[in-house]
Each structure stands twice: as structure tokens, then as C-alpha cells.
Design an enzyme around this catalytic site. Structure first.
Site, PDB file in Angstrom:
ATOM      1  N   LYS A   1      -5.983   3.157  -7.052  1.00 16.12           N
ATOM      2  CA  LYS A   1      -5.973   2.104  -6.060  1.00 16.12           C
ATOM      3  C   LYS A   1      -4.581   1.552  -5.812  1.00 16.12           C
ATOM      4  O   LYS A   1      -4.286   0.972  -4.769  1.00 16.12           O
ATOM      5  CB  LYS A   1      -6.856   0.938  -6.551  1.00 16.12           C
ATOM      6  CG  LYS A   1      -8.291   1.277  -6.798  1.00 16.12           C
ATOM      7  CD  LYS A   1      -9.014   0.008  -7.326  1.00 16.12           C
ATOM      8  CE  LYS A   1     -10.399   0.292  -7.810  1.00 16.12           C
ATOM      9  NZ  LYS A   1     -11.009  -0.901  -8.464  1.00 16.12           N
TER      10      LYS A   1
ATOM     11  N   GLU B   1       3.245   6.474  -4.689  1.00 14.74           N
ATOM     12  CA  GLU B   1       2.719   5.885  -5.923  1.00 14.74           C
ATOM     13  C   GLU B   1       3.191   4.448  -6.051  1.00 14.74           C
ATOM     14  O   GLU B   1       4.265   4.089  -5.562  1.00 14.74           O
ATOM     15  CB  GLU B   1       3.265   6.687  -7.120  1.00 14.74           C
ATOM     16  CG  GLU B   1       2.268   7.616  -7.755  1.00 14.74           C
ATOM     17  CD  GLU B   1       1.305   6.914  -8.699  1.00 14.74           C
ATOM     18  OE1 GLU B   1       0.781   5.838  -8.345  1.00 14.74           O
ATOM     19  OE2 GLU B   1       1.074   7.446  -9.789  1.00 14.74           O
ATOM     20  N   ASP B   2       2.413   3.643  -6.736  1.00 19.23           N
ATOM     21  CA  ASP B   2       2.834   2.269  -7.002  1.00 19.23           C
ATOM     22  C   ASP B   2       3.933   2.227  -8.061  1.00 19.23           C
ATOM     23  O   ASP B   2       4.998   1.656  -7.854  1.00 19.23           O
ATOM     24  CB  ASP B   2       1.627   1.410  -7.421  1.00 19.23           C
ATOM     25  CG  ASP B   2       0.791   2.048  -8.544  1.00 19.23           C
ATOM     26  OD1 ASP B   2       1.119   3.167  -9.003  1.00 19.23           O
ATOM     27  OD2 ASP B   2      -0.208   1.423  -8.957  1.00 19.23           O
TER      28      ASP B   2
ATOM     29  N   VAL C   1       5.805   4.293 -11.664  1.00 13.48           N
ATOM     30  CA  VAL C   1       5.951   5.414 -12.595  1.00 13.48           C
ATOM     31  C   VAL C   1       6.309   4.824 -13.949  1.00 13.48           C
ATOM     32  O   VAL C   1       7.283   4.087 -14.075  1.00 13.48           O
ATOM     33  CB  VAL C   1       7.033   6.409 -12.127  1.00 13.48           C
ATOM     34  CG1 VAL C   1       7.228   7.512 -13.157  1.00 13.48           C
ATOM     35  CG2 VAL C   1       6.659   6.997 -10.778  1.00 13.48           C
ATOM     36  N   ASP C   2       5.477   5.125 -14.918  1.00 17.09           N
ATOM     37  CA  ASP C   2       5.680   4.598 -16.268  1.00 17.09           C
ATOM     38  C   ASP C   2       6.096   5.763 -17.170  1.00 17.09           C
ATOM     39  O   ASP C   2       7.278   6.064 -17.304  1.00 17.09           O
ATOM     40  CB  ASP C   2       4.384   3.908 -16.715  1.00 17.09           C
ATOM     41  CG  ASP C   2       4.502   3.211 -18.058  1.00 17.09           C
ATOM     42  OD1 ASP C   2       5.568   3.268 -18.659  1.00 17.09           O
ATOM     43  OD2 ASP C   2       3.508   2.603 -18.494  1.00 17.09           O
ATOM     44  N   SER C   3       5.139   6.478 -17.742  1.00 17.75           N
ATOM     45  CA  SER C   3       5.496   7.646 -18.552  1.00 17.75           C
ATOM     46  C   SER C   3       5.831   8.844 -17.658  1.00 17.75           C
ATOM     47  O   SER C   3       6.488   9.776 -18.097  1.00 17.75           O
ATOM     48  CB  SER C   3       4.330   8.032 -19.470  1.00 17.75           C
ATOM     49  OG  SER C   3       3.262   8.551 -18.707  1.00 17.75           O
TER      50      SER C   3
ATOM     51  N   THR D   1       1.241  10.685 -14.699  1.00 17.93           N
ATOM     52  CA  THR D   1       0.436  10.725 -13.481  1.00 17.93           C
ATOM     53  C   THR D   1       1.150  11.506 -12.382  1.00 17.93           C
ATOM     54  O   THR D   1       0.573  12.388 -11.755  1.00 17.93           O
ATOM     55  CB  THR D   1       0.144   9.287 -12.993  1.00 17.93           C
ATOM     56  OG1 THR D   1      -0.449   8.557 -14.066  1.00 17.93           O
ATOM     57  CG2 THR D   1      -0.771   9.279 -11.794  1.00 17.93           C
TER      58      THR D   1
ATOM     59  N   LYS E   1       9.550   2.159 -14.454  1.00 19.46           N
ATOM     60  CA  LYS E   1       9.956   1.442 -15.666  1.00 19.46           C
ATOM     61  C   LYS E   1      11.096   2.169 -16.345  1.00 19.46           C
ATOM     62  O   LYS E   1      11.117   3.400 -16.393  1.00 19.46           O
ATOM     63  CB  LYS E   1       8.784   1.324 -16.634  1.00 19.46           C
ATOM     64  CG  LYS E   1       7.763   0.337 -16.164  1.00 19.46           C
ATOM     65  CD  LYS E   1       6.745   0.073 -17.244  1.00 19.46           C
ATOM     66  CE  LYS E   1       5.527  -0.570 -16.628  1.00 19.46           C
ATOM     67  NZ  LYS E   1       4.417  -0.672 -17.585  1.00 19.46           N
TER      68      LYS E   1
ATOM     69  N   ASP F   1      -2.275  -3.648 -11.035  1.00 20.73           N
ATOM     70  CA  ASP F   1      -3.306  -4.489 -11.648  1.00 20.73           C
ATOM     71  C   ASP F   1      -3.179  -4.552 -13.157  1.00 20.73           C
ATOM     72  O   ASP F   1      -2.487  -3.751 -13.784  1.00 20.73           O
ATOM     73  CB  ASP F   1      -4.678  -3.903 -11.334  1.00 20.73           C
ATOM     74  CG  ASP F   1      -4.933  -2.607 -12.104  1.00 20.73           C
ATOM     75  OD1 ASP F   1      -4.129  -1.660 -11.948  1.00 20.73           O
ATOM     76  OD2 ASP F   1      -5.899  -2.538 -12.877  1.00 20.73           O
TER      77      ASP F   1
HETATM   78  P1  IMP Z   1       2.222   6.940 -15.982  1.00 28.71           P
HETATM   79  O1  IMP Z   1       1.274   8.077 -15.851  1.00 28.71           O
HETATM   80  O2  IMP Z   1       2.466   6.561 -17.428  1.00 28.71           O
HETATM   81  O3  IMP Z   1       3.506   7.123 -15.233  1.00 28.71           O
HETATM   82  O4  IMP Z   1       1.491   5.670 -15.426  1.00 28.71           O
HETATM   83  C1  IMP Z   1       1.325   5.463 -14.094  1.00 28.71           C
HETATM   84  C2  IMP Z   1       0.058   4.702 -13.808  1.00 28.71           C
HETATM   85  O5  IMP Z   1      -0.237   3.735 -14.830  1.00 28.71           O
HETATM   86  C3  IMP Z   1       0.267   3.926 -12.537  1.00 28.71           C
HETATM   87  O6  IMP Z   1      -0.188   4.642 -11.423  1.00 28.71           O
HETATM   88  C4  IMP Z   1      -0.498   2.646 -12.795  1.00 28.71           C
HETATM   89  O7  IMP Z   1      -1.840   2.790 -12.382  1.00 28.71           O
HETATM   90  C5  IMP Z   1      -0.474   2.470 -14.279  1.00 28.71           C
HETATM   91  N1  IMP Z   1       0.595   1.550 -14.742  1.00 28.71           N
HETATM   92  C6  IMP Z   1       1.645   1.843 -15.520  1.00 28.71           C
HETATM   93  N2  IMP Z   1       2.389   0.754 -15.781  1.00 28.71           N
HETATM   94  C7  IMP Z   1       1.794  -0.259 -15.123  1.00 28.71           C
HETATM   95  C8  IMP Z   1       2.090  -1.677 -15.004  1.00 28.71           C
HETATM   96  O8  IMP Z   1       3.067  -2.230 -15.546  1.00 28.71           O
HETATM   97  N3  IMP Z   1       1.223  -2.400 -14.252  1.00 28.71           N
HETATM   98  C9  IMP Z   1       0.141  -1.862 -13.629  1.00 28.71           C
HETATM   99  N4  IMP Z   1      -0.169  -0.560 -13.717  1.00 28.71           N
HETATM  100  C10 IMP Z   1       0.645   0.235 -14.457  1.00 28.71           C
HETATM  101 MG    MG Z   2      -4.031   1.000 -12.612  1.00 27.98          MG
END
Ligand code: IMP
Ligand code: MG
Length: 188
Positions: free
Chosen positions: A46, A106-107, A109-111, A114, A138, A165
Site C-alpha cells: 500500500k 516504492e515508498d 527502501v530499508d534492507s 523488497t 534508510k 505505516d
Molecule cells: P525492505 O524490503 O527491507 O527494503 O523494506 C521495504 C518495505 O518495508 C517497505 O516497502 C515498507 O513497507 C516497509 N518499511 C521499511 N521501513 C519502514 C519504515 O520506517 N516505515 C514504514 N514502513 C517501512
Molecule cells: Mg508496510
């Protein structure tokens, strides 16, 4: 006056800052894709629904920018609320993207898990080109996922608002705020 909910530690990126950065990204995209017959904007639900709607509206006002189509995919992670887990596709694109110029929106990118999953999965469908765009990323040393269009880099804290969220709350705030650590540590 901006009301700040008690779950929030501080506003990290104001609505005004987001608006002007989104306009800049749209300019960049419009320039890079000028001459392309059409651009496929793929929003990841979302979280990306607000960013995509603002970005697309900016893009449609840029002279010379390609016409665009909007579609969505929905993902869900098996993991916990604030941790990156395994990614699962819950809603796919409506149409094939073979031969299309695709921009993933995408909203955050953390790790990078995704985005890597999405790139891998969409690359296999034969698009003419595939790039990625994220509003925030991040700061996490050692992680090397490429984001072609990036709005902001933020510290490694949990953020909410502008589509982002925490357990489906705070998603529609017009700004991006840092969640108080007590709020997300509590639920682990
Ligand atoms: P990744 O796969 O670790 O890069 O995470 C990406 C997904 O985790 C994003 O599409 C978000 O849905 C969620 N996410 C990661 N960090 C946050 C945050 O700080 N706030 C909200 N959602 C996050
Ligand atoms: Mg989420």
C-alpha cells in the site's frame, strides 16, 4: 499549526519539502524518458499510493514528459511489523509489461529485499527497460541496492506518513515523521 500525534517523535520531512522534492524527481524522470512512447508507473501497495499519485500528477504537467500508465502490485511481508521479512506477492499487475518502459515506484527502501525481489520478478517479464524510484531510503551501511531515483536518505529509524505505516496506522499523514522508539519496541 501542525498537530503531532504522541506516537511521533518528530517530523523528519515536512509536507513542503516532500512536495518540492517530488517535483524535482518528476523533472528528472520527464527528462530521462523524453521521447519514450509511454512510461509504465508501477506503484507498490500500500505504501506507494500517495507518492505515486503526487509524482504522476507532477509528471503530467511537465512539457515533453512521456505519457504514462499507472498500475499497481501489492506485496506483503511475512515478517513482523517493523522488520523486513520474506516477501509475498498478493496482487499482480493487470497487464503484461513485455516491451514496456517500467518504473517501479516504492515508498521506502530499508534492507532492499523488497526492491530486489521486485526487480528480479519484473525483469523476467521482458520489459524494454526497468528502473526504480523510492521516496526515501534508510542509511544502512553495507547495503547496495540501486535506486535510480531517490527522494531522501534518512537515518535508520521507523518512519510513518505519506504512505508509510506502522501496523497500518499513521499512513495518511501529509509529512514523514519518526515514530517514537517506545511505540515500536513495545510490540517487538
Ligand atoms: P525492505 O524490503 O527491507 O527494503 O523494506 C521495504 C518495505 O518495508 C517497505 O516497502 C515498507 O513497507 C516497509 N518499511 C521499511 N521501513 C519502514 C519504515 O520506517 N516505515 C514504514 N514502513 C517501512
Ligand atoms: Mg508496510
Amino acid at each position: 499549526m501542525t498537530y503531532v500525534h504522541p506516537d511521533l517523535a518528530r517530523v523528519l520531512i515536512s509536507a513542503e519539502a516532500i512536495k518540492s522534492r517530488v517535483a524535482e524527481i518528476a523533472q528528472e524522470i520527464g527528462r530521462d524518458y523524453a521521447g519514450v512512447e509511454r512510461l509504465y508507473l508501477v506503484g507498490i501497495l500500500k505504501g506507494a499510493f500517495i507518492f505515486l499519485s503526487d509524482l504522476a500528477r507532477e509528471l503530467s504537467q511537465i512539457e515533453g514528459a512521456p505519457p504514462h500508465i499507472v498500475d499497481f502490485m501489492a506485496l506483503s511481508s511475512y515478517g513482523r511489523t517493523t522488520l523486513s521479512g520474506e516477501v509475498r506477492l498478493v496482487m499482480d499487475l493487470r497487464d503484461p509489461i513485455v516491451g514496456q518502459h517500467v518504473l517501479l515506484v516504492e515508498d521506502i527502501v530499508d534492507s532492499g529485499q523488497t526492491l530486489n525481489y521486485l526487480i528480479h520478478s519484473l525483469q523476467g517479464r521482458g520489459p524494454a527497460s526497468l528502473r526504480s524510484c523510492a521516496l526515501v531510503r534508510k542509511e544502512r551501511p553495507g547495503l547496495t541496492t540501486t535506486v535510480d531515483y531517490l527522494g531522501f536518505t534518512i537515518p535508520d529509524v521507523w518512519v510513518v506518513g505519506y504512505g508509510l505505516d506502522y501496523a497500518d496506522t499513521h499512513r495518511t499523514l501529509p509529512f514523514i515523521a519518526e515514530l517514537r522508539r517506545e511505540v515500536y519496541d513495545r510490540s517487538g
